[in-house]
Scaffold this motif. Structure first.
Motif, short mmCIF file in Angstrom:
data_model
loop_
_atom_site.label_atom_id
_atom_site.label_comp_id
_atom_site.label_asym_id
_atom_site.label_seq_id
_atom_site.Cartn_x
_atom_site.Cartn_y
_atom_site.Cartn_z
N GLU A 184 0.85 -1.18 0.00
CA GLU A 184 0.00 0.00 0.00
C GLU A 184 0.89 1.24 0.00
O GLU A 184 2.07 1.16 0.37
N PRO A 185 0.37 2.41 -0.39
CA PRO A 185 1.18 3.63 -0.35
C PRO A 185 1.50 4.03 1.09
O PRO A 185 0.69 3.80 1.99
N GLU A 186 2.65 4.63 1.27
CA GLU A 186 2.98 5.16 2.59
C GLU A 186 2.06 6.32 2.94
O GLU A 186 1.69 6.50 4.09
N GLN A 187 1.71 7.14 1.94
CA GLN A 187 0.85 8.29 2.16
C GLN A 187 -0.41 8.15 1.31
O GLN A 187 -0.34 8.18 0.08
N ASP A 188 -1.54 8.00 1.98
CA ASP A 188 -2.82 7.78 1.31
C ASP A 188 -3.90 8.35 2.23
O ASP A 188 -4.18 7.79 3.28
N VAL A 189 -4.49 9.50 1.86
CA VAL A 189 -5.42 10.17 2.77
C VAL A 189 -6.74 10.50 2.08
O VAL A 189 -6.79 10.73 0.86
N LEU A 190 -7.79 10.51 2.89
CA LEU A 190 -9.09 11.02 2.48
C LEU A 190 -9.24 12.41 3.09
O LEU A 190 -9.08 12.58 4.30
N LEU A 191 -9.56 13.40 2.25
CA LEU A 191 -9.60 14.79 2.71
C LEU A 191 -11.04 15.30 2.75
O LEU A 191 -11.85 14.96 1.88
N SER A 192 -11.33 16.12 3.75
CA SER A 192 -12.67 16.68 3.92
C SER A 192 -12.55 18.08 4.50
O SER A 192 -11.46 18.53 4.88
N VAL A 193 -13.68 18.78 4.57
CA VAL A 193 -13.75 20.08 5.24
C VAL A 193 -14.44 19.89 6.58
O VAL A 193 -15.23 18.96 6.75
N SER A 194 -14.15 20.77 7.53
CA SER A 194 -14.71 20.63 8.88
C SER A 194 -15.94 21.49 9.09
O SER A 194 -16.30 21.80 10.23
N MET A 195 -16.58 21.90 8.00
CA MET A 195 -17.82 22.66 8.10
C MET A 195 -18.71 22.30 6.91
O MET A 195 -18.23 21.85 5.87
N ALA A 196 -20.01 22.43 7.09
CA ALA A 196 -20.94 22.16 6.00
C ALA A 196 -21.03 23.37 5.08
O ALA A 196 -20.79 24.51 5.50
N GLY A 197 -21.37 23.12 3.81
CA GLY A 197 -21.50 24.23 2.88
C GLY A 197 -21.59 23.77 1.44
O GLY A 197 -21.60 22.57 1.15
N ARG A 198 -21.64 24.75 0.55
CA ARG A 198 -21.73 24.48 -0.88
C ARG A 198 -20.34 24.63 -1.50
O ARG A 198 -19.62 25.58 -1.19
N ILE A 199 -19.99 23.70 -2.38
CA ILE A 199 -18.67 23.74 -3.02
C ILE A 199 -18.65 24.86 -4.05
O ILE A 199 -19.44 24.87 -4.99
N ALA A 200 -17.71 25.79 -3.85
CA ALA A 200 -17.58 26.93 -4.76
C ALA A 200 -16.59 26.67 -5.88
O ALA A 200 -16.76 27.16 -6.99
N ASP A 201 -15.56 25.88 -5.60
CA ASP A 201 -14.54 25.67 -6.63
C ASP A 201 -13.75 24.40 -6.33
O ASP A 201 -13.44 24.11 -5.17
N ILE A 202 -13.47 23.63 -7.39
CA ILE A 202 -12.56 22.48 -7.32
C ILE A 202 -11.57 22.64 -8.47
O ILE A 202 -11.84 22.19 -9.60
N PRO A 203 -10.42 23.26 -8.24
CA PRO A 203 -9.50 23.56 -9.33
C PRO A 203 -8.63 22.38 -9.75
O PRO A 203 -7.63 22.58 -10.45
#
Length: 305
Positions: A67-86
């Motif tokens: 498995e990869p040494e670095q493998d993460v699931l990322l999230s935000v710590s607040m609810a809201g609407r996604i404004a941008d995914i660049p």
């Protein structure tokens, strides 16, 4: 196992030899004893012979997964609407890159407001200047009172009180300035809760939502993987695990297509506890995969003598 077979052969030879001598009228018991002694010497000579020597370093194969040494699931710590995914799936990112932003207009305005309050030091500067003036007036009044008596003691106390009150006001304004700085830092922290920043260099392997969709706090939105370094993980028998130690160099054979490629690995972890149900311990070995030849997640093995 080879020694057992040799001993059986020696005993068989001894038995047949005694029977043969008995047929010729010789003392079979004596002949049998002699034959047994000679057979033992023969077995010993075979064991000492290089061709029949027994190896005490029998190799054991340990299988595991990568498995990869670095493998993460990322999230935000607040609810809201996604404004941008660049970014998009498969894109290479660097540590510190902005990956996702929520609609945080209220938080941005709060950051600007608190920043302006913190930067406005006009009242504090005016208070400091006033404090210096009152200090000078008090010192002059004190000199006149002590030297000529032109200033009464009551007036001198009034000048002193005026100066001390201004000192207290200035100190309070300085405390307020530190509070305003903290308010600005807190506003920035709340704003950052609506952003995802790449924690390390890697590849975005999964994007779960699109721009304009809403998300809940702490819900996985992105997956970032750094496959330049891999981990080989295996559960081995406790007695076999004792043959491995942290920082030990080993050779790994890891599946790559229809073949196994050799990788030099370093033992990073040998569990200090054994699973009571299976008598197995966990072993983790790190290895280099900067060439990307191995698609991490495949199986592999190593041999331990």
């Amino acid at each position: 196992m080879k020694k057992s077979l040799l001993l059986v052969g020696a005993v068989t030879l001894s038995t047949f030899g005694s029977l043969s001598f008995a047929e010729n009228g010789l003392d079979s018991s004596a002949i049998s004893i002699v034959s047994m002694v000679e057979s033992d010497e023969f077995v010993a000579s075979l064991v000492q012979d290089d061709e029949f020597s027994l190896s005490s370093n029998e190799a054991f194969t340990i299988t595991g997964i990568t498995e990869p040494e670095q493998d993460v699931l990322l999230s935000v710590s607040m609810a809201g609407r996604i404004a941008d995914i660049p970014i998009s799936e498969g894109q290479q990112v660097s540590s510190g890159d902005l990956l996702l932003t929520l609609d945080t207009q209220p938080e941005r305005l709060e950051v600007e407001r608190t920043f302006l309050l913190w930067q406005d030091k006009s009242e504090l500067e005016a208070s400091r200047q006033q404090m210096e003036i009152y200090q000078l007036l008090y010192q002059n009044a004190k000199s006149l009172h002590e030297e000529t008596g032109a200033i009464s003691g009551e007036d001198l106390e009034g000048k002193k009180l005026q100066y001390l009150l201004q000192v207290a006001k200035t100190n309070q304004l300085e405390v307020n300035e530190r509070k305003e700085k903290l308010e600005y830092q807190l506003a920035r922290a709340r704003l950052n809760k609506g952003q995802i920043i790449a924690p390390f260099e890697g590849v975005v392997t999964k994007v779960w939502l699109d721009k304009g969709e809403s998300t809940q706090a702490n819900k996985p939105l992105l997956r970032v993987v750094n496959s330049n370094r891999g981990r080989f993980i295996a559960n081995v028998d406790e007695s076999l695990g004792r043959k491995l130690s942290v920082n030990q160099s080993v050779e790994l054979f890891i599946k790559a297509g229809d073949k196994h490629v050799l990788r030099q690995g370093t033992v990073a972890f040998v569990s200090p506890v054994t699973d009571s149900a299976s008598n197995l311990i966990e072993v983790i070995i790190h290895f280099d995969n900067s060439d990307g030849e191995i698609k991490l997640g495949v199986s592999g093995y190593l041999e331990v003598s």
